[in-house]
Design an enzyme around this catalytic site. Structure first.
Site, PDB file in Angstrom:
ATOM      1  N   GLY A   1      25.362 -61.548  91.996  1.00  0.00           N
ATOM      2  CA  GLY A   1      24.290 -62.169  91.221  1.00  0.00           C
ATOM      3  C   GLY A   1      23.522 -63.245  91.945  1.00  0.00           C
TER       4      GLY A   1
ATOM      5  N   GLU B   1      53.275 -38.832  91.823  1.00  0.00           N
ATOM      6  CA  GLU B   1      52.792 -39.916  90.974  1.00  0.00           C
ATOM      7  C   GLU B   1      53.923 -40.581  90.196  1.00  0.00           C
ATOM      8  OE1 GLU B   1      49.979 -40.854  91.630  1.00  0.00           O
ATOM      9  OE2 GLU B   1      49.212 -39.069  92.612  1.00  0.00           O
TER      10      GLU B   1
ATOM     11  N   HIS C   1      55.698 -43.114  92.346  1.00  0.00           N
ATOM     12  CA  HIS C   1      55.054 -44.438  92.327  1.00  0.00           C
ATOM     13  C   HIS C   1      55.446 -45.213  91.071  1.00  0.00           C
ATOM     14  CE1 HIS C   1      52.525 -43.994  95.805  1.00  0.00           C
ATOM     15  NE2 HIS C   1      51.872 -42.960  95.318  1.00  0.00           N
TER      16      HIS C   1
END
Length: 680
Positions: free
Chosen positions: A239, A456, A459
């Protein structure tokens, strides 16, 4: 199969860096005024030139002269109607006897001169008087005039006229040296500080500038002077441009906006001329603000190394001179924005030029929540929306990322036929921004689905067992458009800015858990763990070279960071022998972490199999469903799919196991998502 990356370090410019929504003010007339008149004059000049050239070449017909063929000329001599001829260089002019039948004595007949050696004898024998035409330079001079002198003169007049019309009387030929800055008049940037969220410290640094421009006399009475310049520094999308526009909107003064590349041209001296013209315009409407975005395009450090640019250096010198020369009492403020402050010239950063450096950082949790609220204006939200949870899940995101996520959530709600955005839409938008949309047309084989599922769950299982790891939010094996075959999302329970050595070691073990699950279950490994290995290596190397977490090297710094606000990459700052020893330390740390991952999974093999089987059937499970299955496996209870599915309705982050410590993400070295990319 995994990628522990900071998914929010985007380098695109988002809505926070765009113009405000207000109506843009009148712009100063630039080059191009009176273009239709200039074109008309140019066409008239060209027409006149062609007319004179054609006239010089005899293109305009003379009715008193008649051209005949050479054979006709011989016939006329033989008939005795020719009284005399004048032999020129290229043609023969013929005079006829008065009263000759078929010929008019008032006309001049001519024919093209041929290479005829018998012409003189024939004329004498026929009683025709022959004259030799005297040479004249008039035709040659006229030809030179109309073909060379006249076009050059016309071109010079045209350039001079158009430079005055199009350049507005300044800026050089065609106005190339005129400033291209857009000027927004009072209150018409459309942006105020109320439109800027998540950057409270940066706004506070600019309040004095706004107050000075509002009431300069208050500061002059005590002897204070307005800072000549302020440099906005920070990552892309935070910004910086929006802040500059907000300063202009709050100060209620004219605002000149341009980028550093607007000064750079092929012609040497053009950039310097544009700088002079810019400050001349600013002086005429002071007090005002000049905003130069991406100032590093012209502000790079001057040196004699290869790659230096005379045009850029002249432009920089002129900018330095102008910033030194203008009267601070007039109220001219120069704002610059860059995400590469380390390459700027020291003369540009000294007091008296850019007096202030305003750091526009990535927002913290409170800042992200405030930014989400700003971008949710005009968006219909239902009662399930909780910006605190979204803020926790988006650690490291900048304003541009959050604006994009809010827009994606609104699009998702419309796609599903809802009248308001829900929390589920927001979490899905986070996933879309990070890993893309679901690819339902990609069909994996049953064996590949099993591999991805075990990977997965490997993990997630290690993250659940370790108390220093982040809780699991979601596990999926649905492929995504950015190449992910599956991923695990971890969401911190609170935001923190430091990580302990234990937490980093837990990240390493969790990151390598997918590869360990493959080896234990399938007795082989796949190519999908490439990103896991890359990110684990980065964490391990950072622990040894930057964080002083190596017993061998102790507190010795062996690497330094470059491009802090862009790539954040590190370069080794040690000898070759030491670098070799660092590699050995990294390999040993990764090896021990991998062995720890295999040990944890070996002790929880039953849970690994059952959760993987459940994931293959459901394709996506929430963190609460995952924790419920793990609890039942540990207690030896049966897995009821309907009961377990009922626990996953909420999108809240799951509770950690009893006794677990709270910890946030560490955005500099790890991300919240372990992504199975299926790299081949």
């Amino acid at each position: 199969m995994d990628d522990n990356r900071d998914s929010y370090n985007g380098d695109g410019r988002g809505p926070d860096d765009r113009h405000g929504g207000g109506r843009r003010g009148p712009e100063r007339p630039g080059p191009g005024g009176g273009f239709s008149q200039s074109l008309m004059v140019l066409l008239l000049m060209m027409g006149l030139s062609f007319f004179l050239m054609n006239m010089g070449r005899g293109a305009i017909a003379d009715t008193s002269r008649v051209e005949i063929s050479y054979t006709q000329f011989y016939d006329m001599v033989e008939e005795g109607v020719v009284s005399s001829v004048e032999v020129g260089e290229t043609e023969i002019n013929i005079r006829v006897r008065p009263g000759s039948d078929g010929y008019s004595s008032g006309l001049t007949y001519y024919t093209e001169k041929m290479n005829d050696p018998f012409l003189s004898m024939y004329l004498v024998s026929s009683g025709v008087t022959a004259y030799q035409q005297k040479p004249s330079n008039t035709g040659l001079i006229f030809d030179i005039f109309v073909t060379i002198v006249l076009p050059v003169a016309m071109l010079f007049i045209m350039i001079n006229y158009m430079s005055k019309k199009m350049g507005g009387g300044s800026g050089g030929i065609m106005g190339v040296g005129k400033s291209t800055a857009k000027m927004y008049m009072q209150k018409q940037t459309g942006v105020t500080f109320a439109d800027v969220a998540g950057e409270d410290e940066a706004k506070e640094s600019l309040v004095e500038i706004v107050d000075f421009l509002h009431d300069p006399e208050k500061y002059r009475r005590i002897g204070a002077k307005l800072p000549k310049g302020a440099l906005l520094v920070g990552p892309p999308g935070t910004g910086k441009t929006l802040l500059a526009k907000a300063v202009a909107g709050e100060a209620d003064v004219p605002f000149f906006s341009l980028t550093g590349s607007d000064f750079v041209e092929m012609f040497v001296g053009v950039g310097a001329s544009r700088v002079r013209d810019l400050f001349k315009q600013a002086n005429s409407v002071a007090p005002c603000i000049i905003f130069i975005d991406e100032i590093d395009a012209i502000g790079k450090s001057r040196d004699n190394r290869l790659g230096s640019n005379d045009e850029r250096e002249q432009t920089l010198n002129q900018l330095l001179s102008e910033m030194d020369g203008f009267d601070p009492g007039k109220g001219i403020m120069v704002l610059g924005a860059t995400n590469r402050p380390e390459i700027l010239d020291p003369a540009l950063l000294r007091p008296g030029r850019f007096d202030r450096r305003v750091i526009v950082e990535k927002p913290d949790l409170k800042g992200r929540v405030d930014i989400l609220k700003v971008h949710s204006k005009g968006v219909k939200l239902d009662s399930t929306v909780n910006f605190e949870e979204i803020g926790l899940a988006t650690s490291g995101a900048v304003g541009a990322d959050l604006a994009n996520m809010m827009n994606e959530a609104a699009i998702t709600a419309v796609k599903h036929g809802r009248n308001a955005v829900s929390q589920k839409d927001l979490f899905e938008a986070v996933e879309v921004v990070l890993v893309g949309k679901e690819k339902k047309d990609r069909i994996l084989s049953q064996e590949e689905r099993r591999i991805v599922s075990y990977h997965e769950v490997g993990h997630a299982l290690i993250a659940a067992v370790q108390k220093d790891a982040e809780p699991v939010q979601k596990i999926t094996i649905v492929p995504r458009t950015m190449g992910a075959l599956g991923y695990v999302m971890q969401v911190p329970e609170e935001e923190k800015y430091l990580n302990t050595k234990k937490e980093l070691c837990a990240m390493l073990v969790t990151t390598l858990g997918g590869r360990a699950a493959e080896e234990l279950v399938f007795d082989t490994v796949t190519t999908g763990a490439a990103n896991d290995i890359e990110k684990a290596t980065q964490i391990a190397r950072a622990m040894i070279t930057q964080y002083g977490m190596s017993e061998k090297f102790g507190l010795m710094g062996l690497a330094r960071q470059q491009d802090l606000y862009l790539t954040g990459r590190t370069v080794m700052d040690c000898g070759d022998e030491t670098a070799t020893e660092v590699d050995h330390e990294v390999m040993e740390l990764l090896r021990s972490s991998y062995e720890e991952a295999k040990r944890i999974l070996s002790e929880n093999m039953d849970a690994l199999h059952k959760i993987s089987d459940y994931l293959i059937k459901k394709e996506t499970i929430t963190g609460k469903e995952f924790m419920e299955i793990l609890r039942r496996v540990n207690l030896g209870e049966p897995i009821d799919e309907e009961e377990i599915s009922g626990t996953g309705e909420s999108t809240d982050a799951p509770d950690k196991e009893e006794g677990a410590e709270k910890k946030p993400s560490f955005e500099d070295v790890a991300a919240q998502m372990h992504i199975d990319t299926g790299t081949k």
